[in-house]
Write a protein that holds these residues in place. Structure first.
Motif, PDB file in Angstrom:
ATOM      1  N   TRP A  29       0.849  -1.183   0.000  1.00 59.04           N
ATOM      2  CA  TRP A  29       0.000   0.000   0.000  1.00 59.04           C
ATOM      3  C   TRP A  29       0.891   1.242   0.000  1.00 59.04           C
ATOM      4  N   SER A  30       0.433   2.306  -0.599  1.00 60.71           N
ATOM      5  CA  SER A  30       1.185   3.560  -0.569  1.00 60.71           C
ATOM      6  C   SER A  30       1.217   4.097   0.861  1.00 60.71           C
ATOM      7  N   ALA A  31       2.172   4.964   1.124  1.00 61.06           N
ATOM      8  CA  ALA A  31       2.256   5.600   2.443  1.00 61.06           C
ATOM      9  C   ALA A  31       0.973   6.385   2.723  1.00 61.06           C
ATOM     10  N   TYR A  32       0.449   7.027   1.698  1.00 69.77           N
ATOM     11  CA  TYR A  32      -0.790   7.776   1.869  1.00 69.77           C
ATOM     12  C   TYR A  32      -1.931   6.851   2.280  1.00 69.77           C
ATOM     13  N   ALA A  33      -2.066   5.716   1.592  1.00 66.76           N
ATOM     14  CA  ALA A  33      -3.143   4.770   1.895  1.00 66.76           C
ATOM     15  C   ALA A  33      -2.983   4.206   3.301  1.00 66.76           C
ATOM     16  N   ARG A  34      -1.760   3.869   3.687  1.00 70.55           N
ATOM     17  CA  ARG A  34      -1.537   3.363   5.053  1.00 70.55           C
ATOM     18  C   ARG A  34      -1.918   4.415   6.088  1.00 70.55           C
ATOM     19  N   GLY A  35      -1.560   5.667   5.826  1.00 73.50           N
ATOM     20  CA  GLY A  35      -1.922   6.750   6.747  1.00 73.50           C
ATOM     21  C   GLY A  35      -3.420   6.945   6.844  1.00 73.50           C
ATOM     22  N   TYR A  36      -4.095   6.875   5.716  1.00 70.97           N
ATOM     23  CA  TYR A  36      -5.550   7.008   5.672  1.00 70.97           C
ATOM     24  C   TYR A  36      -6.205   5.914   6.522  1.00 70.97           C
ATOM     25  N   VAL A  37      -5.778   4.677   6.306  1.00 72.66           N
ATOM     26  CA  VAL A  37      -6.338   3.552   7.063  1.00 72.66           C
ATOM     27  C   VAL A  37      -6.032   3.713   8.543  1.00 72.66           C
ATOM     28  N   GLU A  38      -4.811   4.094   8.891  1.00 72.73           N
ATOM     29  CA  GLU A  38      -4.450   4.290  10.299  1.00 72.73           C
ATOM     30  C   GLU A  38      -5.304   5.373  10.944  1.00 72.73           C
TER      31      GLU A  38
END
Length: 157
Positions: free
Chosen positions: A125-134
């Motif tokens: 997953w992109s860093a952005y996607a991981r941040g969004y999920v977190e």
């Protein structure tokens, strides 16, 4: 029943959402409502009238305009249904319930909501996607215990 639900004012998620998720195997209703509360906070700050100027995504759950007719047809029985607060709640609840059944976790539902992808490997997953999920998972921990009353402010700023 869907017609009755669609006409109700969306005062709280508990008041208008179906309770058939136990039979559907989508995890507990309480956990889904907590997830939805968190997602709505992340997506729109709980605003039923929010609109993304770039993508056209609309409402509390920021549903993309090209998804609404298909999802409204599937979950409301009317592809041309208005994006009223109650319709948004019904469509988002049922779509997310189906996504949970398919993907198996709320983390993956959040990832799919953002990207439309089902990748299990979070390392890809992109860093952005991981941040969004977190962010959604952190908000979920703060959600009302029963996932019930949504914040009262539902108008655009």
């Amino acid at each position: 029943m869907a017609l009755l639900l669609a006409t109700m004012v969306a005062l709280s998620a508990v008041a208008i959402l179906p309770s058939d998720d136990a039979a559907a195997g989508a995890g507990s209703r309480r956990e889904q409502l907590r997830f939805m509360w968190a997602m709505a906070g992340q997506e729109s700050n709980w605003d039923y009238y929010a609109r993304n100027r770039e993508s056209g995504a609309f409402g509390k759950y920021q549903i993309m305009p090209f998804n609404w007719p298909n999802w409204a047809a599937e979950y409301l029985g009317d592809a041309r249904a208005d994006q009223t607060p109650s319709n948004q709640e019904i469509v988002a609840y049922r779509k997310q319930r189906d996504l949970f059944r398919w993907l198996g976790s709320w983390r993956r539902v959040a990832y799919w909501w953002l990207t439309g992808r089902k990748d299990k490997n979070e390392k890809r997953w992109s860093a952005y996607a991981r941040g969004y999920v977190e962010n959604i998972m952190k908000l979920r921990k703060r959600a009302p215990a029963r996932g019930a009353a949504m914040p009262p402010r539902t108008s655009s700023r």
